[in-house]
Design a protein around this motif. Structure first.
Motif, PDB file in Angstrom:
ATOM      1  N   ASP A  82      32.447  37.146  47.597  1.00  0.00           N
ATOM      2  CA  ASP A  82      31.032  37.146  47.258  1.00  0.00           C
ATOM      3  C   ASP A  82      30.648  36.329  46.024  1.00  0.00           C
ATOM      4  OD1 ASP A  82      28.461  37.869  47.870  1.00  0.00           O
ATOM      5  OD2 ASP A  82      28.868  39.993  47.969  1.00  0.00           O
ATOM      6  N   ASP A 101      29.314  40.989  51.414  1.00  0.00           N
ATOM      7  CA  ASP A 101      28.352  41.924  51.994  1.00  0.00           C
ATOM      8  C   ASP A 101      26.934  41.508  51.588  1.00  0.00           C
ATOM      9  OD1 ASP A 101      28.487  42.673  49.346  1.00  0.00           O
ATOM     10  OD2 ASP A 101      28.706  44.815  49.722  1.00  0.00           O
ATOM     11  N   ASP A 103      25.610  40.646  48.684  1.00  0.00           N
ATOM     12  CA  ASP A 103      24.954  41.010  47.424  1.00  0.00           C
ATOM     13  C   ASP A 103      25.327  40.033  46.296  1.00  0.00           C
ATOM     14  OD1 ASP A 103      27.506  41.900  46.935  1.00  0.00           O
ATOM     15  OD2 ASP A 103      26.942  43.956  46.427  1.00  0.00           O
ATOM     16  N   ASP A 161      34.644  43.784  48.800  1.00  0.00           N
ATOM     17  CA  ASP A 161      34.752  42.373  49.205  1.00  0.00           C
ATOM     18  C   ASP A 161      36.111  41.791  48.813  1.00  0.00           C
ATOM     19  OD1 ASP A 161      32.221  42.132  50.357  1.00  0.00           O
ATOM     20  OD2 ASP A 161      31.278  41.653  48.448  1.00  0.00           O
TER      21      ASP A 161
HETATM   22 MG   LIG Z   1      29.487  42.038  47.484  1.00  0.00          MG
END
Ligand SMILES: [Mg+2]
Ligand SMILES: Nc1ncnc2c1ncn2[C@@H]1O[C@H](COP(=O)(O)OP(=O)(O)OP(=O)(O)O)[C@@H](O)[C@H]1O
Ligand SMILES: Nc1nc2c(c(=O)[nH]1)N=C(CO)CN2
Length: 235
Positions: A82, A101, A103, A161
């Motif tokens: 990420d 995910d 973010d 992650d």
């Molecule tokens: Mg993440």
């Protein structure tokens, strides 16, 4: 990792974190529908072709920046968790695979994806809004879930992650996995959340996530085929 092997670990995670399983299942179905709608999804073999024998997996710990300055990563596949995408871009590196995910900083994920990075986008009960908003932006997307796999939504094992990226590397053929920026501990690295300007003291839910991530990486070290090592910059 087979669902049957992952299931007991997953059940412990949801119990301790308080996640409703049905929320994770619903998210997986929504991701599947988004992937089919967009027609930019890829299958396991296409991503496996990107993963070499050696893979670097980049987490968002505070040591990430020094590691990026100190070491050379040209002999392996670059897999980022990420927000670590942003740190690599700042160092003029483009990741091969982003495990997210969603973010992290979306404009940076999009930039890296436009420059060739493949996406492994994870569905869970708390990111359905992000899936709906952002999955249609990306190309070359493989979907993952933490519940039962669906046809085009895979479960390779792993929770956060970072550790999930290591499970993906193992499952797709890496036999040497080098973890970079995996500090865990009391400080969350600033790349971890778009809102963070500085490294931040750990908060309670993150502490639990780190505990599971460390436990899962130990599990992988013991039960997987790949050799796992931690790369740490000098003092
Ligand atoms: Mg993440
Ligand atoms: N000290 C650290 N600070 C931040 N990330 C770390 C650290 N040590 C290891 N990591 C790994 O780097 C990954 C960075 O990913 P990211 O910051 O997006 O977290 P995440 O898994 O999405 O969790 P959250 O939902 O809490 O944001 C983490 O999942 C974790 O496995
Ligand atoms: N339901 C749910 N699942 C997750 C979550 C989360 O916040 N909620 N965060 C993750 C990233 O570490 C991985 N899985």
């Amino acid at each position: 990792m087979d669902w049957e092997d992952w299931k007991p670990l997953y059940l412990r995670i949801v119990r301790e974190m308080g996640y409703p399983i049905e929320g994770d299942r619903r998210a997986a179905r929504i991701l599947r529908a988004l992937l089919l709608e967009g027609d930019e999804y890829i299958l396991r073999d296409e991503l496996a072709a990107v993963v070499g024998r050696k893979a670097y997996v980049f987490g968002c710990g505070p040591s990430l920046e020094d590691a990026l300055q100190e070491f050379d990563f040209s002999d392996g596949t670059l897999i980022v968790a990420d927000g670590a995408t942003s740190a690599l871009l700042e160092h003029d590196m483009v990741p091969d695979i982003i495990v997210s995910d969603l973010d992290g900083r979306i404009p940076d994920l999009k930039l890296a994806n436009d420059r060739g990075a493949f996406m492994a986008v994870h569905a869970h009960g708390d990111n359905v809004d992000k899936l709906t908003a952002y999955v249609p932006l990306f190309s070359r997307v493989l979907g993952t879930t933490q519940t039962e796999p669906l046809d085009i939504v895979y479960n390779f094992g792993g929770f956060t992650d970072g550790d999930r990226a290591a499970f993906l590397a193992e499952e797709l053929g890496a036999r040497e996995i080098v973890l970079v920026g995996f500090d865990f501990g009391e400080t969350v690295g600033r790349w971890s959340k778009p809102g963070l300007r500085e490294h931040a003291p750990i908060w309670e839910s993150k502490r639990k996530k780190f505990e599971f991530a460390e436990e899962l990486l130990k599990w992988l070290e013991k039960n997987g085929k790949a050799r796992i090592e931690y790369l740490r910059p000098g003092p």
